[in-house]
Structures are given as structure tokens and as C-alpha cells.
Design a protein around this motif. Structure first.
Motif, PDB file in Angstrom:
ATOM      1  N   VAL A 271       0.704  -1.230   0.036  1.00 51.69           N
ATOM      2  CA  VAL A 271      -0.096  -0.005  -0.079  1.00 51.69           C
ATOM      3  C   VAL A 271       0.868   1.305  -0.026  1.00 51.69           C
TER       4      VAL A 271
ATOM      5  N   LEU B   4      -4.573  -1.381  -6.279  1.00 51.61           N
ATOM      6  CA  LEU B   4      -5.243  -1.717  -5.008  1.00 51.61           C
ATOM      7  C   LEU B   4      -5.991  -2.889  -4.810  1.00 51.61           C
ATOM      8  N   SER B   5      -6.672  -3.328  -6.019  1.00 50.97           N
ATOM      9  CA  SER B   5      -7.565  -4.315  -5.953  1.00 50.97           C
ATOM     10  C   SER B   5      -6.534  -5.651  -6.169  1.00 50.97           C
ATOM     11  N   LEU B   6      -5.480  -5.471  -6.802  1.00 45.22           N
ATOM     12  CA  LEU B   6      -4.328  -6.691  -6.763  1.00 45.22           C
ATOM     13  C   LEU B   6      -3.711  -7.073  -5.213  1.00 45.22           C
ATOM     14  N   ILE B   7      -3.695  -5.631  -4.687  1.00 45.12           N
ATOM     15  CA  ILE B   7      -3.052  -5.735  -3.299  1.00 45.12           C
ATOM     16  C   ILE B   7      -4.132  -6.691  -2.587  1.00 45.12           C
ATOM     17  N   VAL B   8      -5.594  -6.195  -2.651  1.00 46.48           N
ATOM     18  CA  VAL B   8      -6.580  -7.053  -2.015  1.00 46.48           C
ATOM     19  C   VAL B   8      -6.284  -8.626  -2.138  1.00 46.48           C
ATOM     20  N   ARG B   9      -6.210  -8.695  -3.524  1.00 48.51           N
ATOM     21  CA  ARG B   9      -6.135 -10.301  -3.670  1.00 48.51           C
ATOM     22  C   ARG B   9      -4.702 -10.906  -3.407  1.00 48.51           C
TER      23      ARG B   9
ATOM     24  N   LYS C 121      -3.169 -10.113  -0.608  1.00 50.30           N
ATOM     25  CA  LYS C 121      -3.565 -10.431   0.703  1.00 50.30           C
ATOM     26  C   LYS C 121      -4.340 -11.639   0.859  1.00 50.30           C
ATOM     27  N   ARG C 122      -5.179 -11.822   0.108  1.00 50.97           N
ATOM     28  CA  ARG C 122      -6.158 -13.093   0.304  1.00 50.97           C
ATOM     29  C   ARG C 122      -5.346 -14.441   0.055  1.00 50.97           C
TER      30      ARG C 122
ATOM     31  N   VAL D 286       0.755  -8.367   3.038  1.00 45.78           N
ATOM     32  CA  VAL D 286       1.124  -7.453   1.846  1.00 45.78           C
ATOM     33  C   VAL D 286       2.393  -7.073   2.013  1.00 45.78           C
TER      34      VAL D 286
END
Lengths: 326, 118
Positions: B31, B93-98, B100-101, B106
């Protein structure tokens, strides 16, 4: 005086950037980034770029900050201690920075009217566009008429970014009774303030959309401002309510419809015997044709930007709801 | 002194670029890397807008009495670039969320270790 304001604002900007490097609390980092955006919007105003300042204030300080906070909600707010040595990155940065500073010494002095950048197409835009396009705001004339192709391309990029985000995150919601109430409905003050502010924000967005030809503003800014109004609604009243007001499926159709509206103006002018996006063909009088063309394509841009920004927010919001379920 | 005033804008822009660049290459948290990238991006915008400024000019909207306008072309390019920038930031940012999942973290070195273990 203007120079002094410029000096102070730029120094504040540098300090903000410096602080971001050392902070470990990502919440504070994101907030500082919001301040950074507001400061740069002020600097854009002092550099005469009012349209850019408008966009930076609504996009940089508004939507980006919300999206980054949404990411933090999903990934955690503190950065872990970094054990890697920072000597090599610092060295790389210093060498690159020194090279760039050396490069600036060859640049023409700041603000001089005879700089090469002002010699090529700019005089034509400044002298001819009020007569050819008939709009006082030259930025809108260049954006929507002379460089309509670029703007169409950029609208398509924004649209494809939405496809990317939706492919990665999706906006599905779990429809069960046990999901906790989202939103801040319990706060009476927030609720009543939001209720009175949201209509005004939407009114302002419409003003920016349709007055962009005459003053600062246009489709890009209006779309972001309108999306901000609905984001506020979703934050206060919860995502399920927001989904009832504007369905995610409908938003996805809106995003595509905006791009289609834009492109169809181009096709229509081709059908009338002109070139792609040649607004002079849209009416008997070229100036009136330019006006129609610009109003319609700005509307297309506004619709796409609004729908994309809100869909992206929906994607992050529903992801957070799914992950943070009890 | 005039020499400094003539180049001050450019130097601050270079400083901001380098601050953003430093965050991108040294930060471990994804992030924060995105924040660094955005700082870099805004500084590039500022470079273009600075070049478009005409001393004594006014914003490029026709008004009576104005003799000189700033260059509208950089304004157009940067205005659209800001909106495109937030759209691409959202993809990042949505790649980062993925990430994390998939990895549960991260922090770059942690999921790099996990990748190396495979």
C-alpha cells in the motif's frame, strides 16, 4: 506575492512527502497523501491550471483516499519493520536526483512567455479556439474538440480499469440475515448532515457538468463529484441501501453507455459525411455543431467516470463486508 | 536570487519525484508503494503544469482585459491523466487485496519468502 505563496506551498508539499517516507502507520500515510493532494491542487490554482486543480482536489483528495482507506481495512494499518538496508535505494535516488537537477539547468526559465512550449500549438488554441469552437474555456475546447480522440481513448482506459477491478474483486453480496448492519446509521448527526449535503453535492456535480464549457469543470470532474455524493450515502446508510438506490449491474451498463454515447457522436458525424468526431457536421452552423458535440461527449465522459468510480467503490466495499463478517 | 526563483519549481518537482521513487523502491508494504507511486505521479503532473505557466498570464478561460493566457495544452493532458491515474491506482489496490487473500500478507519480503519456499 504570488511567488511567495508558490514557494511556501511547494515547501509544504516537500515536507509532506518527506514525512510519508518515515511514517509506519499507514492510516497516517494515507491521510498525509490526502493533504498532499489538496496542497498540489492549491499549487495548480496558483499556476493557472484551475481545471486541473478541480480534478486533483476531487480525485486525489477524495476518491483515492477513500480507496486507499478501503484497502487498509482489508490489509491492516501498520507497516512492519523493514530489516533491509536502505543505503542502496538512497544512493540510487540521490544519483538520479542529481542527474535530473543537472538536467533542469538546461530548461528554459520558469514562466517565461517565450519558452519553446508556448510557441508551437498553444497560440493557435488560445487565439482560434474561442472563434472556431465558440467556448470561453479553452481547456474544454482542446479536451473535447481538438483532442477528442485522446479523450475518447482516456475514457476507454477508465472503463477498462473498472473491468479490471470488477474482475479482481467482484461486487457480489452475501444475502443472509446475519450480516451485520453496515454504515453509520446510529449516528443522528452524521445522518442528518449527509441527508442535507448529498442533494447539494449532486446539484453541484450537475452544475460542473453543464457549466464546464464556460468555467472550470467538465465531465471528468462532474463524474467524480457525483460519485462522491453516492459514496457518502453508502458510507452513512450502508452498502445494502446504496445497492437499492443504484444497482451494481445498472452501474456497469452506465459505464459502457457513456463510452458508447461518446463513440456514437463520432459515428454520427461520419454518417453525416464528415470525419470521426467532426462536430461541424452535427448542425448547419459549425459553431452550433461544436456546441452540441461537446455537450454530448462531455455527458458521455461524465456518465462513464461516475459509473466507474462508484463501481470501484462498490467492489472495495462489498469485499470488506465479505471479509469482515463475524 | 532570480536564478533560484526561476528554477525553484523544477527543483521541488525533482525532490518530490525522488521522494516518491525512494518510497517505491525501499518500502516493503505494497500500500505504501502505491502511495509512493502516486506522489511520483503528482510530481510529474506538477512538472508539466509548471512548464505551461506564463508569467503574468491568467487561467485559459476567455475574460475581458486578459492579455496573456497560460498554455491550455498541458492542462488538458494532465486533467485526463489524473482520472486515468486514479483508475489504474484502483486496479493496483485491488491486486493488493487479492495478494492479501492469497498470501495473508502485503509485506513484500514475506510473500517473496513464501514464493521461494515453493
Amino acid at each position: 506575492m504570488a511567488e511567495f505563496i508558490d514557494l511556501v506551498l511547494l515547501a509544504m508539499l516537500a515536507l509532506t512527502a518527506l514525512r510519508v517516507i518515515f511514517l509506519k502507520d499507514l492510516f497516517a500515510v494515507v491521510m498525509l497523501f490526502g493533504i498532499y493532494s489538496f496542497l498540489s491542487a492549491l499549487i495548480f490554482v496558483s499556476l493557472d491550471a484551475v481545471d486541473v486543480a478541480f480534478t486533483e482536489a476531487s480525485v486525489g483528495a477524495g476518491i483515492s483516499t477513500v480507496l486507499m482507506l478501503g484497502t487498509l481495512a482489508l490489509t491492516g494499518r501498520t507497516e512492519k519493520e523493514n530489516k533491509r538496508s536502505s543505503v542502496l535505494p538512497l544512493l540510487v535516488v540521490c544519483v538520479t536526483g542529481a542527474a535530473l537537477i543537472y538536467g533542469t539547468l538546461d530548461m528554459p526559465p520558469f514562466g517565461h512567455p517565450d519558452n519553446p512550449v508556448h510557441e508551437h500549438v498553444a497560440p493557435r488554441y488560445i487565439e482560434e479556439s474561442p472563434k472556431e469552437v465558440g467556448l470561453p474555456n479553452m481547456v474544454t475546447s482542446v479536451l473535447a474538440s481538438y483532442r477528442g480522440f485522446d479523450t475518447l481513448g482516456e475514457t476507454v482506459v477508465v472503463f477498462s480499469a473498472a473491468i479490471g477491478v470488477l474482475a479482481l474483486l467482484g461486487v457480489r453480496r452475501r444475502e443472509d440475515k446475519n450480516t451485520p448492519e453496515s454504515g453509520l446509521k446510529a449516528h443522528l448527526v452524521l445522518r442528518s448532515v449527509a441527508k442535507s449535503v448529498i442533494p447539494l453535492v449532486i446539484l453541484f456535480a450537475l452544475y460542473v457538468q453543464f457549466h464546464g464549457d464556460f468555467g472550470p469543470g467538465g465531465g471528468f470532474q462532474a463524474g467524480v463529484i457525483a460519485a462522491a455524493a453516492f459514496i457518502l450515502y453508502a458510507l452513512v446508510f450502508g452498502l445494502p441501501m446504496a445497492f437499492k438506490v443504484i444497482k451494481p449491474k445498472f452501474l456497469q451498463m452506465m459505464a459502457a453507455a457513456g463510452v458508447l454515447l461518446y463513440a456514437s457522436v463520432g459515428l454520427f458525424s461520419m454518417a453525416k459525411g464528415g470525419l470521426f468526431l467532426d462536430y461541424n457536421q452535427l448542425a448547419d452552423d459549425p459553431i452550433a455543431g461544436q456546441h452540441y458535440g461537446i455537450i454530448i461527449i462531455e455527458l458521455g465522459v461524465g456518465i462513464t467516470v461516475f459509473a466507474v468510480m462508484l463501481s470501484i467503490f462498490y467492489a472495495f466495499g462489498s469485499q470488506a463486508e465479505r471479509v469482515n463478517k463475524p | 536570487m532570480t536564478f533560484i526563483l526561476e528554477y525553484y519549481n523544477y527543483w521541488i518537482v525533482v525532490f518530490l519525484m525522488m521522494a516518491g521513487f525512494y518510497i517505491v523502491i525501499s518500502a516493503n508494504n505494497l500500500v505504501k508503494k502505491i502511495v509512493g507511486l502516486n506522489i511520483f505521479q503528482t510530481s510529474v503532473f506538477m512538472l508539466y503544469i509548471s512548464m505551461g505557466k506564463v508569467g503574468g498570464g491568467t487561467a485559459p478561460i476567455v475574460v475581458e482585459g486578459a492579455t496573456q493566457y497560460s498554455n491550455p495544452l498541458p492542462h488538458v493532458l494532465i486533467l485526463t491523466a489524473i482520472v486515468v491515474g486514479v483508475a489504474t491506482t484502483a486496479v493496483g489496490l485491488s491486486l493488493i487485496v487479492r495478494i492479501k487473500r492469497a498470501y495473508g500478507t502485503v509485506e513484500e519480503n514475506e510473500f517473496k519468502n513464501e514464493d521461494d519456499a515453493i
